[in-house]
Design a protein around this motif. Structure first.
Motif, PDB file in Angstrom:
ATOM      1  N   LEU A  31      20.202   2.286 -26.908  1.00  9.65           N
ATOM      2  CA  LEU A  31      19.240   2.116 -25.823  1.00  9.65           C
ATOM      3  C   LEU A  31      18.287   3.311 -25.774  1.00  9.65           C
ATOM      4  N   SER A  32      18.162   4.000 -26.901  1.00 15.77           N
ATOM      5  CA  SER A  32      17.313   5.192 -26.937  1.00 15.77           C
ATOM      6  C   SER A  32      15.902   4.832 -27.367  1.00 15.77           C
ATOM      7  N   GLN A  33      15.695   4.526 -28.623  1.00 12.43           N
ATOM      8  CA  GLN A  33      14.351   4.247 -29.128  1.00 12.43           C
ATOM      9  C   GLN A  33      13.818   2.954 -28.524  1.00 12.43           C
ATOM     10  N   GLY A  34      12.535   2.929 -28.216  1.00  8.88           N
ATOM     11  CA  GLY A  34      11.946   1.825 -27.469  1.00  8.88           C
ATOM     12  C   GLY A  34      11.550   0.639 -28.312  1.00  8.88           C
ATOM     13  N   PHE A  35      12.532  -0.093 -28.811  1.00  2.00           N
ATOM     14  CA  PHE A  35      12.217  -1.307 -29.548  1.00  2.00           C
ATOM     15  C   PHE A  35      13.140  -2.433 -29.086  1.00  2.00           C
ATOM     16  N   PRO A  36      12.641  -3.675 -29.029  1.00  2.84           N
ATOM     17  CA  PRO A  36      13.479  -4.808 -28.661  1.00  2.84           C
ATOM     18  C   PRO A  36      14.477  -5.137 -29.773  1.00  2.84           C
ATOM     19  N   ASP A  37      15.595  -5.768 -29.394  1.00  4.86           N
ATOM     20  CA  ASP A  37      16.514  -6.277 -30.409  1.00  4.86           C
ATOM     21  C   ASP A  37      16.386  -7.792 -30.522  1.00  4.86           C
ATOM     22  N   PHE A  38      15.184  -8.304 -30.195  1.00  2.29           N
ATOM     23  CA  PHE A  38      14.879  -9.725 -30.326  1.00  2.29           C
ATOM     24  C   PHE A  38      13.470  -9.852 -30.893  1.00  2.29           C
ATOM     25  N   ASP A  39      13.171 -11.032 -31.444  1.00  2.00           N
ATOM     26  CA  ASP A  39      11.887 -11.257 -32.102  1.00  2.00           C
ATOM     27  C   ASP A  39      10.822 -11.754 -31.137  1.00  2.00           C
ATOM     28  N   GLY A  40       9.599 -11.685 -31.603  1.00  4.51           N
ATOM     29  CA  GLY A  40       8.475 -12.197 -30.850  1.00  4.51           C
ATOM     30  C   GLY A  40       8.354 -13.702 -30.973  1.00  4.51           C
ATOM     31  N   PRO A  41       7.268 -14.287 -30.439  1.00  5.97           N
ATOM     32  CA  PRO A  41       7.091 -15.739 -30.451  1.00  5.97           C
ATOM     33  C   PRO A  41       7.129 -16.314 -31.865  1.00  5.97           C
ATOM     34  N   SER A  42       7.830 -17.429 -32.026  1.00 10.02           N
ATOM     35  CA  SER A  42       7.972 -18.028 -33.362  1.00 10.02           C
ATOM     36  C   SER A  42       6.626 -18.444 -33.930  1.00 10.02           C
ATOM     37  N   ALA A  43       5.712 -18.903 -33.079  1.00  9.01           N
ATOM     38  CA  ALA A  43       4.393 -19.304 -33.576  1.00  9.01           C
ATOM     39  C   ALA A  43       3.673 -18.126 -34.229  1.00  9.01           C
ATOM     40  N   LEU A  44       3.845 -16.945 -33.649  1.00  5.81           N
ATOM     41  CA  LEU A  44       3.222 -15.742 -34.204  1.00  5.81           C
ATOM     42  C   LEU A  44       3.847 -15.384 -35.546  1.00  5.81           C
ATOM     43  N   SER A 311      12.827   0.963 -12.256  1.00  2.39           N
ATOM     44  CA  SER A 311      11.549   1.309 -12.872  1.00  2.39           C
ATOM     45  C   SER A 311      10.427   0.443 -12.320  1.00  2.39           C
ATOM     46  N   ALA A 312       9.242   1.046 -12.147  1.00  2.00           N
ATOM     47  CA  ALA A 312       8.073   0.304 -11.665  1.00  2.00           C
ATOM     48  C   ALA A 312       7.295  -0.345 -12.792  1.00  2.00           C
ATOM     49  N   GLY A 313       7.567   0.081 -14.032  1.00  4.49           N
ATOM     50  CA  GLY A 313       6.861  -0.480 -15.176  1.00  4.49           C
ATOM     51  C   GLY A 313       7.463   0.019 -16.473  1.00  4.49           C
ATOM     52  N   THR A 314       6.944  -0.443 -17.593  1.00  7.09           N
ATOM     53  CA  THR A 314       7.455  -0.217 -18.948  1.00  7.09           C
ATOM     54  C   THR A 314       8.768  -0.964 -19.143  1.00  7.09           C
ATOM     55  N   TYR A 315       9.429  -0.785 -20.286  1.00  7.08           N
ATOM     56  CA  TYR A 315      10.776  -1.337 -20.439  1.00  7.08           C
ATOM     57  C   TYR A 315      11.808  -0.218 -20.559  1.00  7.08           C
ATOM     58  N   PHE A 316      11.589   0.831 -19.752  1.00  8.50           N
ATOM     59  CA  PHE A 316      12.499   1.972 -19.698  1.00  8.50           C
ATOM     60  C   PHE A 316      13.015   2.174 -18.266  1.00  8.50           C
ATOM     61  N   GLN A 317      14.254   2.647 -18.187  1.00  5.02           N
ATOM     62  CA  GLN A 317      14.858   2.962 -16.903  1.00  5.02           C
ATOM     63  C   GLN A 317      15.408   4.382 -16.951  1.00  5.02           C
ATOM     64  N   LEU A 318      14.930   5.243 -16.044  1.00  6.52           N
ATOM     65  CA  LEU A 318      15.504   6.574 -15.906  1.00  6.52           C
ATOM     66  C   LEU A 318      16.753   6.501 -15.040  1.00  6.52           C
ATOM     67  N   ARG A 358      18.489  16.204 -14.162  1.00 12.32           N
ATOM     68  CA  ARG A 358      19.513  15.612 -15.007  1.00 12.32           C
ATOM     69  C   ARG A 358      19.157  14.142 -15.215  1.00 12.32           C
ATOM     70  N   LEU A 359      18.113  13.914 -15.998  1.00 10.71           N
ATOM     71  CA  LEU A 359      17.595  12.569 -16.192  1.00 10.71           C
ATOM     72  C   LEU A 359      17.608  12.187 -17.668  1.00 10.71           C
ATOM     73  N   ILE A 360      17.993  10.946 -17.937  1.00  9.70           N
ATOM     74  CA  ILE A 360      17.907  10.394 -19.286  1.00  9.70           C
ATOM     75  C   ILE A 360      17.249   9.029 -19.205  1.00  9.70           C
ATOM     76  N   ARG A 361      16.765   8.553 -20.352  1.00 14.24           N
ATOM     77  CA  ARG A 361      16.008   7.300 -20.398  1.00 14.24           C
ATOM     78  C   ARG A 361      16.751   6.252 -21.221  1.00 14.24           C
ATOM     79  N   PHE A 362      16.936   5.077 -20.631  1.00 14.00           N
ATOM     80  CA  PHE A 362      17.473   3.928 -21.351  1.00 14.00           C
ATOM     81  C   PHE A 362      16.357   2.905 -21.580  1.00 14.00           C
TER      82      PHE A 362
END
Length: 381
Positions: A31-44, A311-318, A358-362
């Motif tokens: 849950l460190s690096q900011g990448f999804p573990d799922f794919d984008g739209p199949s049409a794309l 979180s108010a935005g992004t796909y990260f949670q402190l 004492r903050l970390i990012r998921f």
């Protein structure tokens, strides 16, 4: 042989690479690096293969394929009311390249560039490599809001550029309409330039409206606005982004871009043009998509010893781990990866002079199953 001294002697391997390597080594949930573990739209995805099979495999124009730039211009006008043309859009090999090209285009030796810590780690090296001086202003928890009086006091005759990132990585804070009015007043009757890192523009929660620099003519006339297809379409490995800027700034931006990467992947540009035309609702639905994941992760973590504000935005949670350990955040992340089996990012690495916290990012851009498994381990601490 005597090798030349490093131009960036203080820079090592990025924390994102280090934590992902450690996650792989210890078979931890990443849950460190900011990448999804799922794919984008199949049409794309299918469209890319189709264009490759059709032989669309040679250089795209330096500025990007016209069909894609036209679709982006239409999107910017639809979402933000900014009547740009395709000539104000440049396709880049990722948002990081766009950020570097924008900084290189306008920052000269001795120019000061203001950025807000925690700051994405590519800003400072790009400023330094172009002879500029990075001026770091610290944002403070829990709101991580800009102190406009502090920003005004930091301006000097040498200030060339202010870098704004909203929704903000890593804190998830989001600029408001009131913030933008403060910014308008700050830059009025000056030659200050703005660089908007807006790669999470479609991931703002609870009905908030993304306050793009594109929305405000007084700001757009002095702005580079950088966006990311990777974030929007769950395809970070494609490394395709773009920069929107008024003609004088676009001209200088492209002078840098053409000698950095020159052009960006042709079949992927064609596929992105198709999905922008055929499925504009994808971006419109992204806030709800990621808010559901945020809410799931926060719900699963509610019985843990971590404390947090959603979180108010992004796909990260402190999260704050003060109730768990007194370790510095980097050491805590190493312990968490090795002993608990979940990898996170320490927030201090985004700060020039980290405050006491004492903050970390998921990253919660993961499948529900991944989030459930991670939360189970974290709640057992």
């Amino acid at each position: 042989m005597r090798y030349p001294a490093s131009k960036l002697p203080q820079i090592g391997t990025t924390i994102f690479t280090l934590m992902s390597q450690m996650a792989n080594e210890y078979k931890a949930i990443n849950l460190s690096q900011g990448f999804p573990d799922f794919d984008g739209p199949s049409a794309l995805l299918n469209a890319v293969g189709a264009y490759i099979a059709k032989g669309m495999n040679q250089y795209a124009p330096m500025s990007g394929l016209p069909v894609l730039r036209e679709q982006i211009a239409a999107k910017v006008q639809r979402l933000y009311g900014n009547p740009i043309t395709a000539d104000e859009v440049t396709i880049t090999s990722g948002a990081t390249e766009a950020l570097f090209a924008a900084i290189a285009a306008v920052v000269r030796p001795g120019d000061e560039v203001i950025m807000f810590d925690p700051a994405y780690d590519s800003y400072d090296p790009a400023v330094e490599l172009n002879g500029g001086v990075a001026v770091h202003l610290q944002l403070h928890p829990p709101s991580f809001a800009i102190d406009w009086a502090e920003l005004k006091a930091a301006l000097t005759p040498k200030t060339r550029l202010i870098i704004l990132n909203s929704p903000h990585n890593p804190t998830g804070s989001v600029l408001t309409a009131a913030d933008m009015q403060q910014l308008i007043e700050l830059v009025r009757d000056t030659d200050l330039l703005l660089l908007g890192d807006e790669v999470y523009e479609h991931i703002a929660f609870n009905g908030q409206v993304h306050q793009s620099l594109n929305r405000y003519p007084e700001l757009y006339e002095r702005s580079f606005v950088v966006s990311s297809f990777g974030k929007t379409y769950h395809a970070t490995g494609w490394k395709i982004g773009y920069c929107v800027a008024p003609p004088p700034l676009t001209t200088e931006f492209r002078k840098m871009h053409q000698y950095l990467t020159f052009a960006t992947c042709t079949p992927m540009q064609l596929a992105l043009a198709d999905i922008l035309r055929d499925e504009p609702e994808h971006a419109d639905n992204l806030p709800q998509f990621y808010q559901q994941k945020r809410d799931l992760f926060c719900s699963l973590m509610s019985n843990s010893r971590f404390t947090f504000t959603p979180s108010a935005g992004t796909y990260f949670q402190l999260v704050d781990y003060s109730a768990i350990s007194d370790l510095p955040d980097k050491a805590f992340c190493e312990w968490l990866t090795q002993q608990v089996g979940v990898a996170a990012i320490p927030v201090s690495v985004f700060c020039q002079t980290p405050p006491e916290m004492r903050l970390i990012r998921f990253c919660f851009a993961k499948s529900d199953e991944t989030l459930q498994r991670a939360a189970e381990r974290l709640s057992a601490i």
